[in-house]
Every structure is written in C-alpha cells, then in structure tokens.
Scaffold this motif. Structure first.
Motif, PDB file in Angstrom:
ATOM      1  N   THR A  21       0.819  -1.210   0.000  1.00  0.00           N
ATOM      2  CA  THR A  21       0.000   0.000   0.000  1.00  0.00           C
ATOM      3  C   THR A  21       0.855   1.262   0.000  1.00  0.00           C
ATOM      4  O   THR A  21       0.539   2.226  -0.680  1.00  0.00           O
ATOM      5  N   ILE A  33       0.419   6.790 -11.785  1.00  0.00           N
ATOM      6  CA  ILE A  33      -0.373   5.763 -11.114  1.00  0.00           C
ATOM      7  C   ILE A  33      -1.620   5.493 -11.948  1.00  0.00           C
ATOM      8  O   ILE A  33      -2.349   6.411 -12.301  1.00  0.00           O
ATOM      9  N   GLU A  34      -1.836   4.204 -12.253  1.00  0.00           N
ATOM     10  CA  GLU A  34      -3.036   3.788 -12.972  1.00  0.00           C
ATOM     11  C   GLU A  34      -3.927   2.989 -12.031  1.00  0.00           C
ATOM     12  O   GLU A  34      -3.438   2.212 -11.224  1.00  0.00           O
ATOM     13  N   ARG A  35      -5.221   3.220 -12.159  1.00  0.00           N
ATOM     14  CA  ARG A  35      -6.204   2.449 -11.382  1.00  0.00           C
ATOM     15  C   ARG A  35      -6.991   1.598 -12.366  1.00  0.00           C
ATOM     16  O   ARG A  35      -7.685   2.115 -13.231  1.00  0.00           O
ATOM     17  N   HIS A  40      -4.853   7.483 -13.209  1.00  0.00           N
ATOM     18  CA  HIS A  40      -5.494   7.934 -11.970  1.00  0.00           C
ATOM     19  C   HIS A  40      -4.871   9.231 -11.465  1.00  0.00           C
ATOM     20  O   HIS A  40      -5.576  10.207 -11.218  1.00  0.00           O
ATOM     21  N   ARG A  41      -3.514   9.247 -11.339  1.00  0.00           N
ATOM     22  CA  ARG A  41      -2.859  10.453 -10.838  1.00  0.00           C
ATOM     23  C   ARG A  41      -1.357  10.356 -11.071  1.00  0.00           C
ATOM     24  O   ARG A  41      -0.834   9.321 -11.452  1.00  0.00           O
ATOM     25  N   SER A  43       2.161  10.995  -8.876  1.00  0.00           N
ATOM     26  CA  SER A  43       2.694  11.181  -7.528  1.00  0.00           C
ATOM     27  C   SER A  43       4.103  11.731  -7.635  1.00  0.00           C
ATOM     28  O   SER A  43       4.957  11.133  -8.286  1.00  0.00           O
ATOM     29  N   LYS A  50      -1.322   3.705  -2.104  1.00  0.00           N
ATOM     30  CA  LYS A  50      -2.107   3.202  -3.231  1.00  0.00           C
ATOM     31  C   LYS A  50      -2.870   1.964  -2.780  1.00  0.00           C
ATOM     32  O   LYS A  50      -2.532   1.343  -1.766  1.00  0.00           O
ATOM     33  N   ASP A  55      -4.472  -0.343  -7.817  1.00  0.00           N
ATOM     34  CA  ASP A  55      -3.575   0.694  -8.331  1.00  0.00           C
ATOM     35  C   ASP A  55      -2.219   0.076  -8.646  1.00  0.00           C
ATOM     36  O   ASP A  55      -1.785  -0.866  -7.977  1.00  0.00           O
ATOM     37  N   ARG A  56      -1.568   0.635  -9.671  1.00  0.00           N
ATOM     38  CA  ARG A  56      -0.213   0.191  -9.986  1.00  0.00           C
ATOM     39  C   ARG A  56       0.603   1.370 -10.477  1.00  0.00           C
ATOM     40  O   ARG A  56       0.055   2.336 -11.038  1.00  0.00           O
TER      41      ARG A  56
END
Length: 145
Positions: A21, A33-35, A40-41, A43, A50, A55-56
């Motif tokens: 996490t 970051i992909e969801r 997704h965002r 960082s 995450k 999320d990865r």
C-alpha cells in the motif's frame, strides 16, 4: 494448532498488503499511477498510498535534466561536407508527466529526429565560413565569455 497457522498466515498477508500500500517517490522523480489500467494520478516526491492490486505504478519518470548529443553529416551552401555535433539539454516538466508518458512513444528519439531535421534544413543555407562564425559565437555565448 491449525488456528495458529491460519492466524500467522493472516498476519503475514496483512503485513504484505500494508507494504504494497505504501510507496516512496524519490526526489526529482514522478510516478504515473493507474487504477485498473486507466490513468489515476501523478505522484511526486514523498510518501504515498495506493490500493494494492487495484492501483499500480505504470511509469517512473526521471525529472532531472538530461543531455543528448546529435552528430550529423550534411553539405553546406558551397558544397563542402561537414560533420555537425549539436547538444541539447531537456527534462520532463513536472506538470506534464502524464502527457509525456501517454502521448510520446520515444521522447529522446523524437527529440533527436527534430534536432536532425532542424540542422539539415539550416546548415545547407550557410557557407562553411558562415557556419564557423555562428559556431564560434554560440560557443562563446554558452561558455559565458
């Protein structure tokens, strides 16, 4: 005895999920970051959280300045072949990390192709003497003279 083994396995799974996490982004880096496979965002440097499995980290982008050298052989206006060595410095803008990842296939290769095209279009319009004067002025300006 079986309940003790199950308890140890559950504790190990919880610890593994806790470590999956939390992640740390180093200074001068940005992580995309992909969801579930969708952006997704982004960082930036620091401690982040995450959702494991959902999320990865899709890409780790280096935000430091990089240098690229391009060597090109071309012909001048007075039909003399010259070898031009040009250097450029570039970096990924922290505000456009996702754009750099999703829209550019090979940023360094594309920049190199752009530099080669620009040199191929500019050098043939100069004579050998004109090119030497321009190179001398550029070198003195970049050296701080």
């Amino acid at each position: 005895m079986i309940s003790l083994v199950v308890l140890i396995v559950v504790i190990l799974v919880v610890i593994a999920l806790a470590f999956a996490t939390i992640f740390v982004v180093p200074q001068q880096s940005g992580y995309v970051i992909e969801r579930l496979g969708k952006f997704h965002r982004v960082s930036l440097a620091g401690l982040h959280v995450k959702i494991p499995v959902v999320d990865r980290v899709a890409q780790k982008m280096n935000l430091r300045v990089a240098q690229m050298d391009v060597q090109l052989e071309t012909k001048t206006l007075d039909n003399v072949f010259v070898v031009i060595v040009a250097s450029t410095q570039f970096r990924v803008d922290p505000n456009n990390i996702s754009t750099a990842f999703y829209e550019l296939q090979d940023p360094a290769g594309q920049l190199k192709a752009y530099m080669e095209d620009a040199l191929r279009s500019a050098i043939p319009s100069l004579t050998l003497d004109d090119g030497g004067v321009i190179a001398s002025k550029q070198h003195s300006r970049s050296a701080g003279v």
